[in-house]
Scaffold this motif. Structure first.
Motif, mmCIF file in Angstrom:
data_model
loop_
_atom_site.group_PDB
_atom_site.id
_atom_site.type_symbol
_atom_site.label_atom_id
_atom_site.label_comp_id
_atom_site.label_asym_id
_atom_site.label_seq_id
_atom_site.Cartn_x
_atom_site.Cartn_y
_atom_site.Cartn_z
ATOM 1 N N GLU A 659 3.647 -7.584 0.305
ATOM 2 C CA GLU A 659 2.159 -7.945 0.529
ATOM 3 C C GLU A 659 1.891 -9.230 -0.582
ATOM 4 O OE1 GLU A 659 -1.087 -7.692 1.169
ATOM 5 O OE2 GLU A 659 -1.407 -6.661 2.555
ATOM 6 N N SER A 660 0.740 -9.033 -1.510
ATOM 7 C CA SER A 660 0.717 -9.849 -2.181
ATOM 8 C C SER A 660 0.965 -9.632 -3.618
ATOM 9 C CB SER A 660 -0.956 -10.319 -2.778
ATOM 10 O OG SER A 660 -1.725 -10.541 -3.620
ATOM 11 N N PHE A 661 1.776 -10.199 -4.296
ATOM 12 C CA PHE A 661 2.915 -9.948 -5.251
ATOM 13 C C PHE A 661 1.698 -8.718 -6.000
ATOM 14 C CE2 PHE A 661 4.987 -9.861 -9.151
ATOM 15 C CZ PHE A 661 7.013 -9.174 -8.672
ATOM 16 N N ASP A 662 0.510 -8.197 -6.363
ATOM 17 C CA ASP A 662 0.230 -8.040 -7.790
ATOM 18 C C ASP A 662 -0.465 -6.646 -7.129
ATOM 19 O OD1 ASP A 662 -1.678 -8.090 -5.380
ATOM 20 O OD2 ASP A 662 -3.384 -9.624 -6.329
ATOM 21 N N ARG A 663 0.202 -6.386 -5.610
ATOM 22 C CA ARG A 663 0.242 -5.496 -5.435
ATOM 23 C C ARG A 663 1.490 -4.284 -6.071
ATOM 24 N NH1 ARG A 663 -1.741 -3.318 0.301
ATOM 25 N NH2 ARG A 663 -1.926 -1.310 -0.666
ATOM 26 N N PHE A 664 2.418 -4.963 -6.296
ATOM 27 C CA PHE A 664 3.793 -4.380 -7.193
ATOM 28 C C PHE A 664 3.847 -3.344 -7.739
ATOM 29 C CE2 PHE A 664 7.268 -4.933 -10.039
ATOM 30 C CZ PHE A 664 8.151 -5.026 -9.207
ATOM 31 N N TRP A 665 4.637 -2.420 -7.394
ATOM 32 C CA TRP A 665 4.981 -0.960 -8.460
ATOM 33 C C TRP A 665 3.537 -0.471 -8.470
ATOM 34 C CZ3 TRP A 665 7.398 2.950 -9.545
ATOM 35 C CH2 TRP A 665 8.930 2.429 -9.057
ATOM 36 N N ALA A 666 2.348 -0.453 -7.143
ATOM 37 C CA ALA A 666 0.940 0.091 -7.172
ATOM 38 C C ALA A 666 0.242 -0.074 -7.458
ATOM 39 C CB ALA A 666 0.777 1.516 -7.290
ATOM 40 N N SER A 667 0.087 -1.681 -7.428
ATOM 41 C CA SER A 667 -0.778 -2.646 -8.708
ATOM 42 C C SER A 667 -0.898 -2.358 -9.426
ATOM 43 C CB SER A 667 -2.305 -2.184 -8.301
ATOM 44 O OG SER A 667 -1.879 -2.428 -6.418
ATOM 45 N N GLY A 668 0.493 -2.274 -10.166
ATOM 46 C CA GLY A 668 0.319 -2.162 -11.501
ATOM 47 C C GLY A 668 0.854 -0.652 -12.465
ATOM 48 N N ASP A 702 -1.643 0.909 10.274
ATOM 49 C CA ASP A 702 -1.111 0.023 10.204
ATOM 50 C C ASP A 702 -0.845 -0.104 9.263
ATOM 51 O OD1 ASP A 702 -2.967 0.043 12.497
ATOM 52 O OD2 ASP A 702 -5.399 -0.598 11.518
ATOM 53 N N GLU A 703 -1.763 0.562 8.039
ATOM 54 C CA GLU A 703 -1.181 0.679 6.684
ATOM 55 C C GLU A 703 0.202 0.830 6.191
ATOM 56 O OE1 GLU A 703 -4.078 1.652 3.840
ATOM 57 O OE2 GLU A 703 -5.355 0.050 4.785
ATOM 58 N N ARG A 704 0.886 2.153 7.679
ATOM 59 C CA ARG A 704 2.265 3.048 6.709
ATOM 60 C C ARG A 704 3.930 2.139 6.669
ATOM 61 N NH1 ARG A 704 2.631 6.167 11.544
ATOM 62 N NH2 ARG A 704 0.363 7.405 10.596
ATOM 63 N N GLU A 705 3.785 0.952 7.386
ATOM 64 C CA GLU A 705 5.854 0.515 7.733
ATOM 65 C C GLU A 705 4.720 -0.719 6.944
ATOM 66 O OE1 GLU A 705 7.380 -3.367 9.837
ATOM 67 O OE2 GLU A 705 5.754 -1.882 10.805
ATOM 68 N N LEU A 706 3.744 -1.400 5.928
ATOM 69 C CA LEU A 706 3.465 -2.081 4.737
ATOM 70 C C LEU A 706 3.745 -1.667 3.630
ATOM 71 C CD1 LEU A 706 2.059 -4.759 3.815
ATOM 72 C CD2 LEU A 706 0.240 -3.580 3.979
ATOM 73 N N VAL A 707 3.692 -0.017 3.356
ATOM 74 C CA VAL A 707 3.275 0.952 1.963
ATOM 75 C C VAL A 707 4.984 1.183 1.978
ATOM 76 C CG1 VAL A 707 2.974 3.302 1.176
ATOM 77 C CG2 VAL A 707 1.480 1.513 1.961
ATOM 78 N N TYR A 708 5.941 1.633 3.017
ATOM 79 C CA TYR A 708 7.081 2.080 2.905
ATOM 80 C C TYR A 708 7.534 0.090 2.599
ATOM 81 C CZ TYR A 708 11.989 3.279 5.052
ATOM 82 O OH TYR A 708 13.410 2.773 5.028
ATOM 83 N N LYS A 709 7.881 -0.406 3.150
ATOM 84 C CA LYS A 709 7.916 -1.494 3.135
ATOM 85 C C LYS A 709 8.296 -2.026 1.423
ATOM 86 C CE LYS A 709 8.751 -3.667 7.363
ATOM 87 N NZ LYS A 709 7.999 -4.706 8.383
ATOM 88 N N MET A 710 6.880 -2.582 1.226
ATOM 89 C CA MET A 710 6.852 -2.000 -0.958
ATOM 90 C C MET A 710 7.197 -1.508 -1.080
ATOM 91 S SD MET A 710 2.098 -4.033 -1.068
ATOM 92 C CE MET A 710 1.706 -2.355 0.271
ATOM 93 N N ARG A 711 6.896 0.231 -1.034
ATOM 94 C CA ARG A 711 7.783 1.303 -2.338
ATOM 95 C C ARG A 711 9.729 0.649 -2.017
ATOM 96 N NH1 ARG A 711 5.683 5.021 -0.386
ATOM 97 N NH2 ARG A 711 7.183 5.867 0.790
ATOM 98 N N MET A 712 9.207 0.092 -0.956
ATOM 99 C CA MET A 712 11.622 0.054 -0.912
ATOM 100 C C MET A 712 11.893 -1.231 -2.085
ATOM 101 S SD MET A 712 14.615 0.729 0.661
ATOM 102 C CE MET A 712 13.996 1.211 2.356
ATOM 103 N N ARG A 713 10.777 -2.147 -1.697
ATOM 104 C CA ARG A 713 10.834 -3.282 -2.219
ATOM 105 C C ARG A 713 11.349 -3.108 -4.060
ATOM 106 N NH1 ARG A 713 11.844 -8.531 -1.662
ATOM 107 N NH2 ARG A 713 13.561 -9.670 -2.915
ATOM 108 N N ASP A 714 10.229 -2.538 -4.031
ATOM 109 C CA ASP A 714 10.158 -1.402 -5.719
ATOM 110 C C ASP A 714 11.136 -1.346 -6.486
ATOM 111 O OD1 ASP A 714 6.909 -2.970 -5.865
ATOM 112 O OD2 ASP A 714 6.295 -0.672 -5.184
ATOM 113 N N LEU A 715 11.307 -0.411 -5.233
ATOM 114 C CA LEU A 715 12.614 0.248 -6.169
ATOM 115 C C LEU A 715 14.263 -0.382 -5.799
ATOM 116 C CD1 LEU A 715 11.780 3.446 -4.237
ATOM 117 C CD2 LEU A 715 11.638 3.164 -6.623
ATOM 118 N N GLU A 716 13.893 -0.987 -5.048
ATOM 119 C CA GLU A 716 14.961 -2.382 -5.478
ATOM 120 C C GLU A 716 14.962 -3.501 -6.918
ATOM 121 O OE1 GLU A 716 15.679 -3.397 -0.256
ATOM 122 O OE2 GLU A 716 14.373 -4.523 -1.733
#
Length: 926
Positions: A659-668, A702-716
């Protein structure tokens, strides 16, 4: 209240053959839509959606509209569901204010709306004008390039076309009309391709947006049809409609008030006067204000539009039958009958003490006063704030605490109302309840198949099983009971003292009252004795004095300090937090969801010998009411803070972030690193404690998969950073992971977003994984452990077996989920290794550490046949410990060299232990 709509006379069909829904909002200004058969699906009663003045456009009658402004209540109306062809939704809109961020204010959805919003219509500010946009299912819009004026009325048409060849091929288009037209023009803008379709379209909804993003606007003349012409037509058809309740009744006694019912005349009729009266004698009277009664009411209109609420009163009767019939007529100005309606009504008898049988109470209208006499089967001692009373016919819930106890026979004057679809009695404050005597009430033996027949009654279910017999009963949580092929919930209320007990295994009997929550019928056990084979409350962990252990607790303290979110009573949440933390008695607490720094300071001050510090990294864009941060509370006599800082703050923009990178790690809300020196029972150790509150999940598919992918990337990214920069640190990473570690909690996926840490068993160990393996739960009402603690390999040998446990703080805190938190605290205990001292170990005399001086690379000269691990501590010249290692010789050499290369030039002290031998070395770093 349920309503029966009787259309008395129509010159032509009010809804055209192809028209699915029509609403002109011709109601008094300020009327809540929730009282006009619109259903609230979000926001409760906050900023309710109200009718307003209407809009002028073409030949549309200016007879009322709907005002939307700011966040709050969202509301919808159903219509005949469509699953093929095209659905057009047309409405007038006039926008007074809009934000540059934009937000959607109207959408379609399936017949069972849920959160499956489809065909979303957006508006945003574009310079000094407005732009309209649309999406099919996304929360972000595709905006048109053309812009429009503020404070001008437009007709908008939303077009949803079913393709039915895949799940993402339906099309959504938006039209904005400045004049009425019967021909369908080219659409202004379409939704992006690839968004999720809807199985059907059967509802229309108003949405008031997200806080400051929401627009201020008026909507009017809503039409839904399967063709363009019927959708955009604003012509008002002649109609007369009378709305009656579907449960009219009278009493065979005057010892209670005669029942009064609301009725509505809704008409568009070419007459200046309409009258309502009844040819049925001595059955009813009419009133406009509910105070003055007569045999008819008359209404007048200058614009042919009538929306006229009034009342009918059903008079007491001596008829012995259980039913009667009435007639109501509508006359025009010339006293000519337009039409009339007949309806059946019930007749209820009362007992000698004027009380009403509970089975009949459930048939009367809400708001009526009555008297019931029965036995209390459950009281506010067992259920916080409500009771159940039962007579020989049925049982019903009494809301409030009146000092009743189980077995009291009482007379209760109540007013019938509804709470989450369950009928309940509120106290009639003009008359006091009376306790008459004591009387036992035996439960009826029933089955799960017929619970609906016994709502409010005390029952017993035999030979049931729990679908989840693991862990303990949690407070205010539904357990799933099975009996044969039937499944129903059992609600474990926090005031019953059942919570905290281990669950029964296999078949057992359960006694309780049958309650109702919306469309679910539930068993409410009242006492520990209501559940056969109830287990004990388990021990909290190893019985080792905390004098000798280092203890870390992680706790999501739900919206702590936020007045608008989380528990309502801030003072009570504070007191309960102090109580729980005092009982846990950890050396370091990692607290998540702290919003108010002032409240946090008060919490720390209330704990005594603790200090505290909060990370500056927050979510919620820094809004004080919505910001969430990670904080640390630590014992001042065992822990010394060295440093606190957010991690990953300087991470470069990740180009392929989901998503937009400003949402990295729960938007800050970045991980927070708390570096501390710990001294426990003569033991000294530097620890790197990382508090995490990872991105939360979403129920919306609609948002479930997006959140999953963002959190996966945050933790990587986090793991890469820890591996690179903290490979030698003694790490404890704890907090609200928002995911389980054995498998993910996200529907449609299995791999945990923490799988990178879990699989790296050489360097990390998730201590709380054993709780997941045992099917325990840390987030109340859900089936997983999402609060976890993990350590790096430097602390593997410090872990106490069985020392990581969820804390059952709710046992001593009534109402814990409502007044404290929706998470359980997690405690992990450690027995840290001792720092080497000369009075414990004999001095080594044959081990060399070289070269000295050194640029950083170090060798340890030791016999090759030494197989055991060596233990090494590194200090600066001030005696401050910089790091420590416990591994084989080659690994220690490698890690020590890596640390020394990063240090400034100067003198350093090395303490080395091999077996029971000990020696101190002075090393010069060039």
């Amino acid at each position: 209240m349920k309503y029966l709509f009787s259309i008395l006379f129509l010159f032509s069909s009010f809804l055209g053959k192809a028209q699915l829904f029509s609403e002109s909002f011709a109601y008094p200004e300020g009327t809540p839509l929730s009282t006009l058969l619109w259903d609230v699906h979000s926001g409760g009663t906050t900023n309710p959606v109200l009718t307003s003045e209407g809009l002028v456009f073409g030949n549309a009658p200016m007879d009322g509209g709907v005002a939307l402004s700011g966040g709050g209540q969202d509301i919808h109306q159903g219509f005949k569901a469509q699953n093929s062809g095209t659905v057009y939704a047309s409405f007038l809109v006039n926008v007074a204010e809009a934000s540059s961020d934009g937000e959607y204010f109207l959408h379609l959805g399936p017949e069972d709306l849920g959160t499956n919003f489809r065909g979303r219509v957006f508006v945003k500010k574009a310079d000094n004008r407005i732009a309209f946009g649309v999406s099919k299912s996304s929360s972000s819009a595709n905006y048109a390039n053309k812009v429009f004026q503020f404070n001008k009325t437009y007709q908008i048409v939303l077009k949803y076309t079913f393709q039915n060849s895949s799940k993402t091929d339906d099309t959504v288009e938006l039209f904005v009309l400045e004049n009425q037209t019967n021909a369908e023009p080219k659409s202004l803008v379409s939704a992006k391709e690839g968004e999720f379709d809807s199985n059907n379209i059967g509802s229309i909804a108003f949405r008031q947006g997200s806080g400051s993003k929401a627009a201020t606007l008026i909507v009017d003349e809503l039409r839904i049809a399967d063709n363009w012409k019927d959708a955009v037509s604003l012509k008002r058809e002649l109609s007369v409609e009378l709305t009656l309740p579907d449960n009219l009744y009278a009493y065979r006694s005057k010892c209670v008030s005669e029942p009064v019912f609301p009725v509505t005349l809704n008409a568009y009729w070419p007459e200046t006067e309409l009258s309502i009266w009844s040819p049925s004698v001595n059955i009813m009277e009419f009133s406009v204000d509910g105070l003055n009664w007569s045999d008819q009411v008359t209404f007048r209109s200058t614009d042919n539009a009538y929306y006229e609420p009034f009342y009918i009163k059903m008079l007491a009767t001596e008829v012995a039958d259980d039913e009667g019939e009435l007639t109501i007529s509508i006359d025009n100005y010339g006293a000519e009958v337009i039409d009339h309606i007949t309806a059946r009504y019930a007749i209820f008898g009362l007992r000698e003490d004027c009380s009403m049988a509970v089975k009949d109470v459930k048939k009367i209208q809400q708001g009526d006063s009555l008297l019931v006499t029965g036995v209390i089967t459950a009281s506010a001692n067992e259920f916080s704030g409500f009771n159940y009373i039962e007579d020989e016919t049925n049982g019903i819930r009494i809301q409030g605490d009146y000092g009743f106890e189980i077995g009291d026979k009482v007379q209760f004057y109540g007013i019938l109302s509804e709470l989450n679809q369950e009928l309940v009695l509120q106290a009639n404050t003009l008359k006091n309840a009376r306790v008459l005597a004591k009387q036992s009430k035996e439960p009826k033996v029933v089955t799960l198949a017929n619970l609906e027949e016994h709502v409010g009654s005390l029952v017993k279910l035999e030979n049931v099983t729990l679908n989840d017999p693991n862990f303990v009963f949690l407070p205010n949580v539904n357990e799933s009971l099975s009996q044969g092929n039937r499944v129903s919930p059992a609600r474990i209320w926090s005031t019953t003292k059942i919570d905290g007990h281990l669950k029964p295994q296999g078949e057992f009997d359960i006694t309780g009252v049958v309650g109702q929550y919306r469309d679910q019928y539930q068993i409410y056990p009242r006492l520990e004795s209501d559940i056969e084979n109830l287990g004990e409350i388990p021990e909290s962990g190893p019985n080792i004095s905390k004098e000798y252990t280092f203890d870390v607790a992680a706790w999501n303290l739900e919206w702590f300090g936020s007045e608008g979110n989380g528990p309502r009573d801030e003072a009570l949440q504070m007191a309960n937090a102090v109580q729980a933390m005092t009982e846990i008695d950890a050396d370091v607490f990692i607290l998540e969801e702290i919003t108010s720094l002032n409240a946090f300071d008060d919490l720390v001050s209330s704990l005594g010998n603790y200090d505290g510090v909060c990370s500056p990294a927050v979510s919620g864009s820094g809004d004080p009411e919505f910001a969430q941060r990670v904080c640390f509370v630590y014992k001042t006599n065992t822990v010394k803070m060295v440093e606190l800082k957010p991690l990953l703050g300087g991470t470069p923009v990740i180009a392929d972030y989901p998503e937009s990178f400003d949402r990295f790690w729960a938007s800050g809300r970045l991980p927070a690193l708390f570096v501390c020196d710990v001294q426990i029972d003569g033991v000294s150790r530097r620890l790197h404690v990382i508090g995490v509150h990872a991105r939360a999940n979403r129920n919306n598919p609609d948002e479930r998969e997006l959140v999953y992918k963002m959190r996966m990337r945050d933790l990587e990214v986090l793991k890469d950073s820890l591996d690179l920069h903290f490979s030698l640190a003694s790490i404890i990473m704890a907090g609200d992971y928002n995911d389980d570690v054995d498998e993910t909690v996200v529907t449609g996926f299995t791999k945990s977003t923490y799988s990178g840490f879990v699989s790296d068993t050489d360097n990390y160990k998730v201590l709380s994984k054993e709780l997941s393996d045992k099917k325990e739960k840390s987030y109340l009402g859900y089936d997983n452990v999402i609060d976890h603690v993990m350590v790096s390999d430097e602390l593997f040998d410090s872990v106490i077996e069985g020392g990581t446990q969820l804390q059952l703080s709710f046992i001593d805190i009534d109402g814990y989920p409502d007044n404290t938190s929706d998470h359980l605290p997690l405690l992990s205990r450690f027995m840290l290794k001792s720092i080497l001292t000369s009075n414990v170990y004999t001095e080594l005399d044959s081990v060399l550490i070289y070269p000295n001086p050194t640029g950083g690379d170090i060798k340890i000269g030791i016999d090759e046949d030494v197989k055991e691990n060596v233990h090494l501590e590194l200090f600066n010249i001030k005696g401050e410990q910089l790091d420590g290692f416990d591994a084989d010789v080659k690994t220690v050499q490698k890690k020590l060299s890596k640390v020394l290369r990063k240090q400034a030039s100067g003198v350093y002290i090395i303490k080395l232990m091999v077996g029971d031998g000990f020696r101190t070395y002075k090393i010069v770093k060039n």
